[in-house]
Design a protein around this motif. Structure first.
Motif, PDB file in Angstrom:
ATOM      1  N   GLU A 183       1.084  -1.231  -0.251  1.00  0.00           N
ATOM      2  CA  GLU A 183      -0.177  -0.062   0.065  1.00  0.00           C
ATOM      3  C   GLU A 183       1.069   1.310   0.167  1.00  0.00           C
ATOM      4  OE1 GLU A 183      -0.387  -2.136   2.082  1.00  0.00           O
ATOM      5  OE2 GLU A 183      -2.055  -3.745   0.945  1.00  0.00           O
ATOM      6  N   ALA A 184       2.229   0.920   0.622  1.00  0.00           N
ATOM      7  CA  ALA A 184       2.839   2.723   0.287  1.00  0.00           C
ATOM      8  C   ALA A 184       3.699   3.135  -0.874  1.00  0.00           C
ATOM      9  CB  ALA A 184       4.129   2.040   1.470  1.00  0.00           C
ATOM     10  N   VAL A 185       3.190   1.558  -2.055  1.00  0.00           N
ATOM     11  CA  VAL A 185       3.433   2.652  -3.509  1.00  0.00           C
ATOM     12  C   VAL A 185       2.481   1.851  -3.869  1.00  0.00           C
ATOM     13  CG1 VAL A 185       6.232   2.379  -3.025  1.00  0.00           C
ATOM     14  CG2 VAL A 185       4.430   0.224  -3.516  1.00  0.00           C
ATOM     15  N   SER A 186       1.151   2.013  -3.865  1.00  0.00           N
ATOM     16  CA  SER A 186       0.044   1.821  -4.804  1.00  0.00           C
ATOM     17  C   SER A 186      -1.006   3.118  -4.946  1.00  0.00           C
ATOM     18  CB  SER A 186      -0.837   0.383  -4.210  1.00  0.00           C
ATOM     19  OG  SER A 186      -1.850   0.450  -4.310  1.00  0.00           O
ATOM     20  N   ALA A 187      -1.273   3.614  -5.918  1.00  0.00           N
ATOM     21  CA  ALA A 187      -2.005   4.445  -5.869  1.00  0.00           C
ATOM     22  C   ALA A 187      -3.114   4.165  -6.007  1.00  0.00           C
ATOM     23  CB  ALA A 187      -1.715   4.831  -7.163  1.00  0.00           C
ATOM     24  N   ALA A 188      -3.989   2.479  -6.163  1.00  0.00           N
ATOM     25  CA  ALA A 188      -4.827   2.289  -5.972  1.00  0.00           C
ATOM     26  C   ALA A 188      -5.249   2.890  -4.071  1.00  0.00           C
ATOM     27  CB  ALA A 188      -5.359   1.050  -6.477  1.00  0.00           C
ATOM     28  N   ALA A 189      -4.668   2.139  -3.651  1.00  0.00           N
ATOM     29  CA  ALA A 189      -4.250   2.483  -2.370  1.00  0.00           C
ATOM     30  C   ALA A 189      -4.412   3.791  -1.695  1.00  0.00           C
ATOM     31  CB  ALA A 189      -3.397   1.327  -1.692  1.00  0.00           C
ATOM     32  N   PHE A 190      -3.719   4.738  -2.219  1.00  0.00           N
ATOM     33  CA  PHE A 190      -3.337   6.143  -1.749  1.00  0.00           C
ATOM     34  C   PHE A 190      -5.065   6.892  -2.196  1.00  0.00           C
ATOM     35  CE2 PHE A 190      -3.249  10.771  -3.163  1.00  0.00           C
ATOM     36  CZ  PHE A 190      -1.552  11.388  -1.633  1.00  0.00           C
ATOM     37  N   PHE A 191      -5.594   6.675  -3.104  1.00  0.00           N
ATOM     38  CA  PHE A 191      -7.154   6.757  -3.493  1.00  0.00           C
ATOM     39  C   PHE A 191      -8.687   6.363  -2.667  1.00  0.00           C
ATOM     40  CE2 PHE A 191      -5.075   8.832  -7.386  1.00  0.00           C
ATOM     41  CZ  PHE A 191      -5.169   9.826  -6.959  1.00  0.00           C
ATOM     42  N   ASP A 192      -7.603   4.940  -2.303  1.00  0.00           N
ATOM     43  CA  ASP A 192      -9.083   4.281  -0.726  1.00  0.00           C
ATOM     44  C   ASP A 192      -8.983   5.001  -0.475  1.00  0.00           C
ATOM     45  OD1 ASP A 192     -11.169   2.088  -0.652  1.00  0.00           O
ATOM     46  OD2 ASP A 192      -8.738   0.514  -0.686  1.00  0.00           O
ATOM     47  N   ARG A 193     -10.444   5.282   0.575  1.00  0.00           N
ATOM     48  CA  ARG A 193     -11.140   5.789   1.820  1.00  0.00           C
ATOM     49  C   ARG A 193     -10.566   5.015   3.163  1.00  0.00           C
ATOM     50  NH1 ARG A 193     -17.087   8.624   3.004  1.00  0.00           N
ATOM     51  NH2 ARG A 193     -15.826   9.537   4.802  1.00  0.00           N
ATOM     52  N   SER A 194     -10.097   3.670   2.339  1.00  0.00           N
ATOM     53  CA  SER A 194     -10.186   2.719   3.986  1.00  0.00           C
ATOM     54  C   SER A 194      -8.819   2.409   4.022  1.00  0.00           C
ATOM     55  CB  SER A 194     -10.248   1.173   3.379  1.00  0.00           C
ATOM     56  OG  SER A 194     -10.217   0.588   2.313  1.00  0.00           O
ATOM     57  N   THR A 195      -7.872   3.303   3.241  1.00  0.00           N
ATOM     58  CA  THR A 195      -6.390   3.269   4.242  1.00  0.00           C
ATOM     59  C   THR A 195      -5.740   4.337   4.578  1.00  0.00           C
ATOM     60  OG1 THR A 195      -5.873   2.503   0.855  1.00  0.00           O
ATOM     61  CG2 THR A 195      -3.793   3.364   2.587  1.00  0.00           C
ATOM     62  N   SER A 196      -5.153   3.977   5.847  1.00  0.00           N
ATOM     63  CA  SER A 196      -5.006   4.698   6.547  1.00  0.00           C
ATOM     64  C   SER A 196      -4.796   5.689   6.187  1.00  0.00           C
ATOM     65  CB  SER A 196      -4.176   3.840   7.942  1.00  0.00           C
ATOM     66  OG  SER A 196      -3.020   2.853   7.757  1.00  0.00           O
ATOM     67  N   SER A 197      -4.131   6.788   6.986  1.00  0.00           N
ATOM     68  CA  SER A 197      -3.820   8.367   6.956  1.00  0.00           C
ATOM     69  C   SER A 197      -1.888   7.978   6.878  1.00  0.00           C
ATOM     70  CB  SER A 197      -3.882   9.003   7.877  1.00  0.00           C
ATOM     71  OG  SER A 197      -4.988   9.805   7.579  1.00  0.00           O
ATOM     72  N   ALA A 198      -2.012   6.954   7.584  1.00  0.00           N
ATOM     73  CA  ALA A 198       0.212   7.155   8.214  1.00  0.00           C
ATOM     74  C   ALA A 198       0.577   6.537   6.339  1.00  0.00           C
ATOM     75  CB  ALA A 198       0.587   5.893   9.304  1.00  0.00           C
ATOM     76  N   MET A 199      -0.423   5.336   6.349  1.00  0.00           N
ATOM     77  CA  MET A 199       0.251   4.413   4.813  1.00  0.00           C
ATOM     78  C   MET A 199      -0.059   5.431   4.228  1.00  0.00           C
ATOM     79  SD  MET A 199       1.270   1.929   4.062  1.00  0.00           S
ATOM     80  CE  MET A 199       0.957   0.703   5.624  1.00  0.00           C
ATOM     81  N   ARG A 200      -0.789   6.782   3.295  1.00  0.00           N
ATOM     82  CA  ARG A 200      -0.795   8.048   2.615  1.00  0.00           C
ATOM     83  C   ARG A 200       0.176   8.157   3.003  1.00  0.00           C
ATOM     84  NH1 ARG A 200      -7.205   9.455   1.949  1.00  0.00           N
ATOM     85  NH2 ARG A 200      -7.833   7.320   1.624  1.00  0.00           N
ATOM     86  N   ASP A 201       0.267   9.002   3.826  1.00  0.00           N
ATOM     87  CA  ASP A 201       1.574   9.773   3.864  1.00  0.00           C
ATOM     88  C   ASP A 201       3.423   8.813   3.644  1.00  0.00           C
ATOM     89  OD1 ASP A 201       0.437  11.567   5.662  1.00  0.00           O
ATOM     90  OD2 ASP A 201       1.024  10.513   7.281  1.00  0.00           O
ATOM     91  N   ALA A 202       3.131   7.508   4.115  1.00  0.00           N
ATOM     92  CA  ALA A 202       4.555   6.995   3.445  1.00  0.00           C
ATOM     93  C   ALA A 202       4.462   6.763   1.878  1.00  0.00           C
ATOM     94  CB  ALA A 202       4.141   5.529   4.156  1.00  0.00           C
ATOM     95  N   TYR A 203       2.950   7.200   1.228  1.00  0.00           N
ATOM     96  CA  TYR A 203       2.869   6.980  -0.790  1.00  0.00           C
ATOM     97  C   TYR A 203       3.244   7.936  -0.915  1.00  0.00           C
ATOM     98  CZ  TYR A 203       0.861   6.942  -5.176  1.00  0.00           C
ATOM     99  OH  TYR A 203       1.216   7.190  -6.093  1.00  0.00           O
ATOM    100  N   MET A 204       3.085   9.301  -0.332  1.00  0.00           N
ATOM    101  CA  MET A 204       3.555  10.534  -0.724  1.00  0.00           C
ATOM    102  C   MET A 204       5.336  10.593  -0.521  1.00  0.00           C
ATOM    103  SD  MET A 204       0.118  13.017   0.726  1.00  0.00           S
ATOM    104  CE  MET A 204       1.504  14.535   0.256  1.00  0.00           C
ATOM    105  N   ASN A 205       4.943  10.022   1.042  1.00  0.00           N
ATOM    106  CA  ASN A 205       6.735   9.946   0.810  1.00  0.00           C
ATOM    107  C   ASN A 205       7.935   9.874   0.353  1.00  0.00           C
ATOM    108  OD1 ASN A 205       6.494  11.829   3.117  1.00  0.00           O
ATOM    109  ND2 ASN A 205       6.816   9.909   4.590  1.00  0.00           N
ATOM    110  N   ASN A 206       6.998   7.479  -0.501  1.00  0.00           N
ATOM    111  CA  ASN A 206       8.089   7.219  -1.665  1.00  0.00           C
ATOM    112  C   ASN A 206       7.755   8.176  -2.811  1.00  0.00           C
ATOM    113  OD1 ASN A 206       9.096   5.381   0.605  1.00  0.00           O
ATOM    114  ND2 ASN A 206       6.824   4.307   0.088  1.00  0.00           N
ATOM    115  N   LEU A 207       6.807   8.198  -2.756  1.00  0.00           N
ATOM    116  CA  LEU A 207       6.913   8.862  -4.661  1.00  0.00           C
ATOM    117  C   LEU A 207       7.008  10.542  -4.561  1.00  0.00           C
ATOM    118  CD1 LEU A 207       4.924   9.303  -6.947  1.00  0.00           C
ATOM    119  CD2 LEU A 207       3.493  10.763  -6.157  1.00  0.00           C
ATOM    120  N   ILE A 208       7.809  11.441  -3.821  1.00  0.00           N
ATOM    121  CA  ILE A 208       8.258  12.560  -3.686  1.00  0.00           C
ATOM    122  C   ILE A 208       9.797  12.762  -3.582  1.00  0.00           C
ATOM    123  CG2 ILE A 208       8.755  14.529  -2.709  1.00  0.00           C
ATOM    124  CD1 ILE A 208       5.705  14.332  -1.757  1.00  0.00           C
TER     125      ILE A 208
END
Length: 331
Positions: A183-208
């Motif tokens: 989930e830390a590198v998945s765009a689908a998980a990033f837009f999924d409302r059920s994904t936690s905020s911490a995992m979304r933070d990790a996705y943004m950090n990995n993407l940037i």
């Protein structure tokens, strides 16, 4: 008149007896006959004629008085009849005017009641006035909360690549290793409302990517130049980070119960042909002109709101393109 009648009577009597009058006096015609019998008959005839003439004159006078009284009575009756007719006509006119006035008042009252009902009654209100206003209020709050939520994401310590953050590249790498999950590198998980905020933070950090290494001191000129380069690199990618935070905030619920994307889905469902569109369009048929005008005003307000947020998205894209052009121009 009496003298005229007497003259006519004497002329007739003289002609009948074969007598010819030979003299005239002021009193009338006089005969010279001295016969007592004839004189007595003559006097009797004269008295009878005078009595008849007097009776006829009295009768004529009486009839004239009766005629005058009848004329006066007839005039009185005619006057009274005219008065009665005029009074009846005046009463009829007054009654007619009163009836017309009453009918006009009742008509105006009925029209005012109808206008008030059409303006302030159910026909003059928007479709689903209470329920839909509550839903539209939630949707508007969701649209407005996206900027607030994006600011919260940008200012969170969980995003270690935000401009001005003192996190070193090694500290950022250690934090990324804590979220070693798909989930830390998945765009689908990033837009999924059920994904936690911490995992979304990790996705943004990995993407940037990792933050830039800052110099430990600012004593030398090279350290100062390195610090300026770091600031420049952070400024160049900050528009992309802000846009990514806005995209993330669109799928997260802010202070309301809806997210930005759910609010857009609600508008499409209600006014763009979704499940609620048929019920809404059918209810428009029952609305009066004020109700339809209110509905049009609401749609225009929604259109202006969506145009505003669309313009904000266009501004972010322009900022990203400008940053790319600025970065390419100084290389």
């Amino acid at each position: 008149m009496r003298k005229v009648l007497l003259k006519a009577a004497f002329a007739a009597l003289t002609a009948t007896a074969g007598l010819i009058p030979f003299s005239a006096q002021a009193g009338g015609v006089t005969c010279s006959v001295t016969d007592p019998i004839w004189r007595s008959g003559h006097n009797s005839a004269q008295a009878a004629l005078i009595s008849a003439v007097d009776a006829s004159a009295a009768q004529i006078t009486t009839e004239r008085m009766l005629t005058n009284e009848q004329l006066i009575s007839a005039i009185r009756v005619a006057t009274r009849q005219s008065s009665v007719n005029a009074e009846r006509e005046a009463n009829a006119r007054a009654s007619t005017a009163e009836a017309v006035s009453q009918a006009y008042i009742e008509q105006r009252t009925a029209e005012q009641i109808r206008q008030a009902h059409e303006t302030y009654g159910p026909q003059g209100q928007m479709v689903g006035a209470c329920d839909m206003i509550a839903s539209l209020g939630q949707a508007e709050a969701a649209l407005a909360s996206r900027a607030e939520r994006a600011g919260e994401v940008m200012s969170s310590d969980a995003i270690d690549v935000q401009p001005g953050n003192a996190t070193t590249p090694l500290q950022a790498a250690a934090r990324r290793l804590q979220f070693d999950a798909p989930e830390a590198v998945s765009a689908a998980a990033f837009f999924d409302r059920s994904t936690s905020s911490a995992m979304r933070d990790a996705y943004m950090n990995n993407l940037i990517g990792l933050p830039f290494a800052r110099p430990e001191s600012m004593d030398s000129t090279s350290d100062q130049l390195q610090f300026m380069r770091v600031r420049r690199w952070e400024a160049l990618r900050s528009p992309a980070i802000a846009s990514l935070a806005a995209v993330r905030a669109a799928s997260e619920a802010g202070s309301g119960s809806m997210s930005y994307m759910e609010a857009l889905d609600y508008y499409i469902n209600q006014f763009g042909g979704g499940d609620g569109y048929e019920e809404w369009s059918a209810a428009l048929v029952t609305k009066s002109e004020p109700g339809l005008l209110k509905e049009i005003a609401r749609l225009r307000a929604i259109n202006l709101t969506l145009t505003k947020y669309r313009q904000e998205g266009a501004d972010r894209r322009q900022a990203i393109i400008a940053s790319l052009l600025a970065g390419a121009a100084v290389r």
